[in-house]
Design a protein around this motif. Structure first.
Motif, short mmCIF file in Angstrom:
data_model
loop_
_atom_site.label_atom_id
_atom_site.label_comp_id
_atom_site.label_asym_id
_atom_site.label_seq_id
_atom_site.Cartn_x
_atom_site.Cartn_y
_atom_site.Cartn_z
N VAL A 1 -6.41 2.66 -9.62
CA VAL A 1 -4.98 2.27 -9.78
C VAL A 1 -4.37 2.45 -8.05
N TRP A 2 -4.96 3.58 -7.50
CA TRP A 2 -4.47 3.55 -6.04
C TRP A 2 -5.07 2.24 -5.26
N PHE A 3 -5.99 2.03 -5.31
CA PHE A 3 -6.79 0.87 -4.72
C PHE A 3 -5.98 -0.62 -4.98
N ALA A 4 -5.72 -0.67 -6.36
CA ALA A 4 -5.24 -1.88 -6.88
C ALA A 4 -3.78 -1.75 -6.73
N ALA A 5 -2.96 -0.82 -6.53
CA ALA A 5 -1.62 -0.79 -6.15
C ALA A 5 -1.53 -1.22 -4.67
N LYS A 6 -2.74 -1.08 -3.76
CA LYS A 6 -2.34 -1.64 -2.52
C LYS A 6 -2.64 -3.15 -2.46
N ILE A 7 -3.59 -3.58 -3.02
CA ILE A 7 -3.82 -4.95 -3.32
C ILE A 7 -2.39 -5.76 -3.92
N TYR A 8 -1.88 -4.96 -5.08
CA TYR A 8 -0.75 -5.56 -5.62
C TYR A 8 0.47 -5.62 -4.76
N ARG A 9 0.54 -4.46 -3.91
CA ARG A 9 1.97 -4.53 -3.07
C ARG A 9 1.69 -5.58 -2.14
N ILE A 10 0.56 -6.22 -1.86
CA ILE A 10 0.60 -7.25 -0.81
C ILE A 10 0.46 -8.34 -1.64
N GLY A 11 -0.40 -8.46 -2.47
CA GLY A 11 -0.50 -9.84 -3.15
C GLY A 11 0.51 -10.62 -3.72
N ILE A 12 1.51 -9.80 -4.39
CA ILE A 12 2.58 -10.23 -5.21
C ILE A 12 3.41 -11.01 -4.40
N LEU A 13 3.36 -10.89 -3.25
CA LEU A 13 4.40 -11.81 -1.98
C LEU A 13 3.67 -12.84 -1.47
N MET A 14 2.37 -12.92 -1.72
CA MET A 14 1.59 -13.97 -0.75
C MET A 14 1.45 -15.18 -1.63
N TYR A 15 1.83 -16.27 -1.17
CA TYR A 15 1.86 -17.71 -2.02
C TYR A 15 1.18 -18.59 -1.07
N GLY A 16 0.49 -19.68 -1.92
CA GLY A 16 -0.18 -20.75 -1.25
C GLY A 16 -1.27 -20.49 -0.46
N LYS A 17 -2.16 -19.27 -0.76
CA LYS A 17 -3.16 -19.24 -0.04
C LYS A 17 -4.27 -18.39 -0.96
N LYS A 18 -5.40 -19.10 -0.84
CA LYS A 18 -6.55 -18.26 -2.18
C LYS A 18 -7.02 -17.19 -1.07
N PRO A 19 -6.76 -16.13 -1.67
CA PRO A 19 -7.64 -14.75 -0.83
C PRO A 19 -9.16 -14.97 -1.10
N SER A 20 -9.75 -14.48 -0.14
CA SER A 20 -11.32 -14.07 -0.25
C SER A 20 -11.40 -12.64 -0.28
N TRP A 21 -12.47 -12.22 -0.59
CA TRP A 21 -13.17 -10.97 -0.68
C TRP A 21 -12.79 -10.27 0.57
N LYS A 22 -12.93 -10.82 1.62
CA LYS A 22 -12.81 -10.56 2.88
C LYS A 22 -11.25 -9.84 3.15
N GLU A 23 -10.41 -11.01 2.77
CA GLU A 23 -8.94 -10.57 3.00
C GLU A 23 -8.67 -9.58 1.92
N LEU A 24 -9.00 -9.55 0.63
CA LEU A 24 -8.65 -8.32 0.11
C LEU A 24 -9.02 -6.95 0.45
N TYR A 25 -10.24 -7.02 1.25
CA TYR A 25 -10.45 -5.70 1.89
C TYR A 25 -9.56 -5.43 3.00
N ARG A 26 -9.21 -6.32 3.63
CA ARG A 26 -8.00 -6.19 4.92
C ARG A 26 -6.75 -5.51 4.02
N TRP A 27 -6.40 -6.01 2.86
CA TRP A 27 -5.24 -5.71 2.27
C TRP A 27 -5.23 -4.01 1.89
N LEU A 28 -6.58 -3.73 1.42
CA LEU A 28 -6.71 -2.40 1.33
C LEU A 28 -6.42 -1.24 2.23
N LYS A 29 -6.48 -1.84 3.53
CA LYS A 29 -6.32 -1.13 4.67
C LYS A 29 -4.94 -1.07 5.03
N TYR A 30 -4.18 -1.62 4.58
CA TYR A 30 -2.59 -1.81 4.96
C TYR A 30 -1.85 -0.42 4.20
#
Length: 433
Positions: free
Chosen positions: A404-433
């Motif tokens: 939940v803690w990790f998913a919340a980090k992805i969720y916090r960034i991803g819900i406002l991202m539009y028009g771009k297909k995220p890669s595994w590398k980008e998801l990893y970068r979201w976890l560090k925000y």
């Protein structure tokens, strides 16, 4: 009222008021019952009897095949040994025969082992071929014994048939096949959890994608935190799923009792066991007694606990995936790693637990959080030490909080991202925000 409870209430009523949800809630049990009735009816139908011609040039085997003819047999054999073989081949299709079993005449009887043919226009079933081979092999064995001047009757009498009785250390009679019943019970509960996770986890993901696509999420996120929104969606959807599942159980039991009343069967009555010896033999009574001796309380409590923990754990993954993508097509690349542990746990359960519920593989996968909701439920009917159940539950809910803690980090960034297909590398970068 807290923000999370408002979100839970909103998600719950949004799901239960949906027309498709209402229709499938009441239609699904009827569909399952209808399918069960159709399958039962089709299985009770007797298959068409297949006719097989026998061309036995040796005159030794035709009688053995004709002895197999009975009213319940799927194959009926006809002795056409006196008719020309080529004529029989030409008449297979015209006369509706499945095929011709050709047994040629040889100089040595042992040469027949590899010279017998079955000629047909299609492919015969494995069971038919194996049955034919057994009939011929039995006859050849008897001939070989006679040629060796051995008393076949004495050999037949000397053959032993062993039946091992099962007993407990307490002196009570045991029962064969009980392990299969245990794995069936555990497997049924595990399968229910897997289906619930897949169905309602996808519902969480679709809800996030829909709000993200309609830009509703931009308004919602201005009033609540992403973590609160994600937890509210998971719990609200789970409550809707539990309500639907409860209705299915009530309707299913109602249909069961209605069917039992219609057919005059008193379901679950002890008198049925005591006063109907023709329907329930001593083995059946022993089987029912053994099932009641299973740790039923542990099974039911374990089902509820692993049901909640497993669903919350995987729903966090689904919510994070829904926040990371813009449509369901893009979600496919992320769904496979989520579904694979569920599929693996089913295979481990049926191929490892059934053979040895306390093996290293079974214990390890019943403790591993991603597979424990299914594998541990398959092990509980066999008896599991309490410390293993405790460790498994602690790891499951501990992993849930971590995910939940990790998913919340992805969720916090991803819900406002539009028009771009995220890669595994980008998801990893979201976890560090």
């Amino acid at each position: 009222m807290s923000i999370i409870s408002l979100i839970i209430k909103r998600e719950f009523f949004a799901k239960v008021r949906n027309k498709s949800f209402i229709v499938m809630t009441f239609l699904s049990p009827l569909l399952f019952v209808g399918i069960a009735v159709i399958v039962g009816y089709l299985s009770s139908m007797k298959a068409d009897v297949k006719r097989v011609a026998i061309h036995d040039e040796t005159g030794l085997f035709a009688t053995g095949f004709l002895a197999q003819n009975s009213e319940d047999s799927d194959y009926k054999y006809y002795d056409f040994s006196q008719i020309d073989n080529q004529f029989l081949k030409d008449s297979i299709t015209n006369n509706g025969y499945e095929g011709i079993l050709v047994i040629p005449k040889t100089n040595e009887i042992t040469d027949l082992e590899n010279k017998i043919e079955f000629i047909s226009n299609g492919s015969p079933s494995i069971s038919f071929i194996e049955n034919a081979q057994d009939i011929i092999a039995e006859k050849l064995t008897k001939i070989n014994l006679e040629n060796a001047h051995l008393d076949t009757l004495a050999i037949k009498k000397a053959q032993a048939h062993v039946n091992i009785n099962i007993a407990k250390t307490s002196g009570e009679q045991g029962l064969k096949g009980l392990n299969e019943a245990k794995i069936a019970i555990g497997g049924a509960f595990g399968y229910l959890i897997m289906m619930f996770i897949i169905i309602y986890g996808n519902m969480v993901m679709r809800s996030v994608i829909e709000e993200k696509t309609n830009r509703i999420i931009e308004i919602i996120i201005s009033s609540v935190k992403p973590f609160q929104l994600m937890i509210g969606k998971i719990i609200g959807t789970s409550l809707a799923g539990i309500l639907q599942f409860t209705i299915w159980v009530v309707i299913g039991l109602s249909l069961l009792f209605a069917a039992s009343a219609f057919f005059g069967v008193n379901v679950g009555s002890p008198a049925l066991i005591e006063h109907s010896p023709t329907e329930f033999t001593g083995t059946a009574q022993l089987f029912i007694k053994e099932l009641w001796n299973l740790p039923i309380a542990s099974i039911l409590i374990g089902f509820v606990v692993y049901f909640i923990g497993g669903y919350f754990l995987y729903s966090s993954f689904y919510a994070a995936i829904g926040a990371a993508v813009d449509n369901q097509t893009d979600s496919q690349q992320f769904l496979l790693p989520v579904i694979m542990p569920l599929m693996l746990s089913v295979y481990v359960g049926f191929f490892s637990v059934v053979n040895d519920p306390n093996s290293t593989i079974a214990v390890a996968f019943s403790l591993f959080p991603l597979t424990s909701p299914i594998v541990m439920l398959m092990r509980i009917p066999f008896g599991v030490p309490l410390w293993q159940i405790g460790v498994s539950i602690a790891l499951l809910f501990g992993t849930f909080l971590l995910v939940v803690w990790f998913a919340a980090k992805i969720y916090r960034i991803g819900i406002l991202m539009y028009g771009k297909k995220p890669s595994w590398k980008e998801l990893y970068r979201w976890l560090k925000y």
